[in-house]
Design an enzyme around this catalytic site. Structure first.
Site, PDB file in Angstrom:
ATOM      1  N   HIS A   1      21.991  65.003  60.153  1.00 40.38           N
ATOM      2  CA  HIS A   1      21.612  64.440  59.004  1.00 40.38           C
ATOM      3  C   HIS A   1      21.925  65.305  57.744  1.00 40.38           C
ATOM      4  O   HIS A   1      21.962  66.457  57.885  1.00 40.38           O
ATOM      5  CB  HIS A   1      20.015  64.488  58.869  1.00 40.38           C
ATOM      6  CG  HIS A   1      19.017  63.697  58.163  1.00 40.38           C
ATOM      7  ND1 HIS A   1      18.715  64.063  56.773  1.00 40.38           N
ATOM      8  CD2 HIS A   1      18.883  62.464  58.142  1.00 40.38           C
ATOM      9  CE1 HIS A   1      18.273  63.198  56.120  1.00 40.38           C
ATOM     10  NE2 HIS A   1      18.360  61.976  56.975  1.00 40.38           N
TER      11      HIS A   1
ATOM     12  N   ASP B   1      16.937  57.416  63.601  1.00 40.48           N
ATOM     13  CA  ASP B   1      17.655  56.292  63.919  1.00 40.48           C
ATOM     14  C   ASP B   1      17.937  56.369  65.580  1.00 40.48           C
ATOM     15  O   ASP B   1      18.271  55.234  65.846  1.00 40.48           O
ATOM     16  CB  ASP B   1      18.758  55.990  63.277  1.00 40.48           C
ATOM     17  CG  ASP B   1      18.602  55.380  61.831  1.00 40.48           C
ATOM     18  OD1 ASP B   1      17.517  54.780  61.665  1.00 40.48           O
ATOM     19  OD2 ASP B   1      19.161  55.578  60.874  1.00 40.48           O
TER      20      ASP B   1
END
Ligand code: CMC
Length: 428
Positions: free
Chosen positions: A307, A364
């Site tokens: 991320h 996700d």
């Protein structure tokens, strides 16, 4: 005296103001830099550039903190409803019961889409990706509500546009799926809450009974809240930058949907399931795929890992992982994909390459597994993300306008050819 930053260029020292946020995060305000020095700053991908000040969402990537308007994501995901969180994000405070009732009532009044829009759906091929359909449909709403074209038309008009969009997005999303299946569209049910109504439009058929499973409704409520905002990410920045030209809300959100679609952003949830499927079909050798992800000559990346801002853990992933276990247990789903996901997670978390680069499973990685368990088709995963992210996009757009932010217009360092003479085509 307030803190300043000093910059030395060509033997001269320039002083720049330092801005401090409410959580003590600091920024050097470089607005005057070019005027003072002739220099700009360069930061491709805006890895270290603040594009705005904002009071919507606080995110501390080092410590895995995420708060909407000051409220921890863990508390909201556990105790709030999605529409309550939407109200919080958009209007800045948790609603009273009366405010929530009025907001919910207004949303419920606007769930239908114009009958003419059905013809747009019917013109799309069955294999059309629902994200492409959704982005186009949301932009098309502006053609049905011309009064929304001026985003500065006053509070009532702005609120009507906002409520219409929150109300209609589930209808447009579910219809994009029904269209892909070539199944009849199901109309919204205003006696159901936001999540149950969406599930009904997705899965009910005129030929039979359908009752949304409360376990699934609760899981969906949580998933939407977890996705509701994430400060200045790719799609939110897109919404703000499109909106900064005073384009209308529908056009700005449509651009946000397009930005979300990419596999490095919201499209990762679809990419995760496709990756797990590929690994399963290839015999389930997790080590082989981890090695591929580490190989710089191989374009493969572990989808659902890493991320831009979380460098320790993604708090949304922690909540969703727990929810994932609960949902699968309650629904009695035994998915071999989950087994591969768990092994992959374990191998990657113990691997030096991933440890060194702070690459952890993100939201996700798990959301796709829940969506799959509750029957959402893979191509709809990113649409689900868009449903959740809508209030955040709206809040970012509204704040940008209310703050009077200038049009977004970055500069560049030109690296192309110097001036040269045009040559006629015959002489080239
Ligand atoms: N698999 C393997 N290596 C990776 C991965 C990955 N998923 N992610 C980053 N790296 C490596 C990358 O190769 C680089 O290595 P090196 O320093 O040796 O060159 C290093 O880690 C830093 O990566 P980066 O691409 O510079 O980091 P970024 O901040 O620009 O990218 C990211 C962040 C999310 C785009 C990236 O981690 C990625 O592509 N992840 C997979 C896609 C994904 O899951 N996206 C969903 C993000 S969460 C949902 C959302 O909010 O959008």
């Amino acid at each position: 005296m307030s803190e300043t930053a000093k910059i030395e260029l060509g033997g001269e020292t320039f002083e720049l103001p330092v801005i401090e946020g409410t959580e003590n995060e600091k920024a050097i305000d470089i607005k005057s830099l070019r005027g003072l020095t002739g220099y700009i700053t360069l930061d491709t991908g805006f890895k270290n550039t603040g594009s705005t000040t904002s009071s919507i969402t606080y995110l501390d990537g080092e410590n895995g903190i995420l708060r909407y308007r000051g409220y921890p994501i863990e508390q909201l995901a556990e105790r709030a409803s999605f529409l309550e969180v939407a109200y919080l994000l958009i209007y800045g405070e948790l609603p009273t019961q009366l405010q929530l009732d009025e907001f919910t009532n207004s949303i419920t009044q606007h769930t239908l889409v114009h009958e003419d829009m059905k013809q747009f759906f019917e013109a799309y091929p069955a294999k059309a990706h629902p994200m492409g359909v959704l982005a186009s449909m949301v932009c098309s709403l502006s053609t049905f509500y011309p009064e929304s074209l001026d985003p500065n038309r006053g509070e009532d008009a702005k609120n009507l546009t906002i409520h219409r969009l929150i109300a209609k997005l589930p209808t447009l999303a579910a219809w994009s799926y029904k269209n892909a299946m070539r199944h009849p569209f199901m109309y919204p049910r205003n006696d159901m809450d936001y999540c149950a109504n969406f599930l009904n439009m997705m899965f009910a058929m005129p030929t039979g009974e359908y009752e949304p499973d409360p376990v699934v409704v609760t899981a969906l409520n949580k998933l939407l809240i977890l996705h509701a905002d994430h400060e200045q990410n790719c799609s939110a920045s897109t919404v703000r930058i499109v909106g900064s030209s005073h384009a209308n809300l529908y056009a700005s959100i449509s651009a946000g949907i397009a930005a979300l679609w990419g596999p490095l952003h919201g499209g990762a949830n679809q990419a995760v399931i496709e990756m797990l499927q590929k690994i399963a079909e290839d015999g389930g050798d997790v080590d082989k795929w981890v090695a591929k992800a580490k190989d710089k000559d191989d374009p493969f990346r572990l989808m659902g890992f890493g991320h831009r801002v979380y460098k320790n853990f993604d708090p949304r992933a922690t909540i969703i992982k727990k929810a994932c276990d609960e949902v699968l247990a309650k629904l009695g789903v035994d998915d071999p994909m989950l087994d591969i996901a768990k092994r992959l997670e374990q191998v990657a978390l113990e691997d030096e390459y991933f440890k060194e680069r702070n690459l952890y499973p993100n939201v996700d990685f798990y959301s796709g597994i829940i969506y799959k368990a509750i029957g959402i088709p893979t191509e709809m995963f990113t649409v689900m993300f868009a449903l959740g992210r809508l209030p955040g996009w709206i809040a970012q757009w509204k704040e940008m306008l209310e703050n009077g932010d200038p049009i977004g217009r970055p500069r560049q360092i030109y690296t192309g050819a110097n001036e040269r003479e045009y040559v006629n085509i015959a002489n080239r």
